[in-house]
Write a protein that holds these residues in place. Sequence first.
Motif, PDB file in Angstrom:
ATOM      1  N   UNK A 180       0.741  -1.085   0.019  1.00  0.00           N
ATOM      2  CA  UNK A 180      -0.028   0.190  -0.065  1.00  0.00           C
ATOM      3  C   UNK A 180       0.843   1.200   0.056  1.00  0.00           C
ATOM      4  N   UNK A 181       2.001   1.164   0.612  1.00  0.00           N
ATOM      5  CA  UNK A 181       3.070   2.393   0.617  1.00  0.00           C
ATOM      6  C   UNK A 181       3.576   2.338  -0.948  1.00  0.00           C
ATOM      7  N   UNK A 182       3.816   1.434  -1.483  1.00  0.00           N
ATOM      8  CA  UNK A 182       4.282   1.778  -2.835  1.00  0.00           C
ATOM      9  C   UNK A 182       3.323   2.013  -3.847  1.00  0.00           C
ATOM     10  N   UNK A 183       2.037   1.688  -3.584  1.00  0.00           N
ATOM     11  CA  UNK A 183       1.048   2.109  -4.319  1.00  0.00           C
ATOM     12  C   UNK A 183       0.637   3.598  -4.147  1.00  0.00           C
ATOM     13  N   UNK A 184       0.486   3.798  -3.021  1.00  0.00           N
ATOM     14  CA  UNK A 184       0.296   5.239  -3.039  1.00  0.00           C
ATOM     15  C   UNK A 184       1.419   6.416  -3.535  1.00  0.00           C
TER      16      UNK A 184
END
Length: 238
Positions: free
Chosen positions: A199-203
């Motif tokens: 989710x960090x990478x996605x955001x």
Amino acid sequence: MSISRLHRPIQILNWLAALMILSSLALIFFYAPMERTMGQVQRIFYFHVGSAWTSAVAFFVALMSGVIYLIGKRREWDAMALASVEIGLVFTTITIASGSIWGRPAWNTWWIWSPRLTSITVLWLVYAAYFMLRGAIEDSERRARYSAVYAIAGFVTVIITFYSIRLLRDIHPALIGSSADAQGEQELTSPMVLTMVYSFLTFSVLYAAWLLNRVRLHALQEEANSLKMRVMTRLQAR
């Protein structure tokens, strides 16, 4: 005129962001296990923490853009700082809203003036005032210079917000790092950690896509204004 077309790297980044959002949703709702204490409401943390992380990155990019602008006086860095603050404020709003939604079942209230919530409110107000500053200055060079200094100074609120639950007793849980005084810490399992990192990478990818699109939009606006001035000059010369 090439600027009027969507460059291929931006197209690729847009599609990558869309695919990562879909895959992130799949991980959050179908792969990550349900947390034993909070149940399904814990899943909002993947959005909450991811958006908080990205807002900090956005404000740091604005800080660095401000420093580079003050050194070289290149207008594109002012545009970069403006775009990054805009996007950072959006992610901060998402952080506050998602945290409030989580707080209702967890704390039985939508809001509590704890150190973390108070500091992030101050952060939001500080960066919202950034646009008020820009709107109050007509001269473009002065506006860019003052905005750069403001973006650099404003990052202090990001640091204060991050360390608030580590320096002060707070009901807000500490998911990253440790805090003896923070309440409600969670022990994340491996699937939870993997989902959180993704989710960090996605955001982060979403932020990069938005940033490039916003900078491109600014360049289009500058081109349109330049064409408008040229047309007005020719009309006045006749």
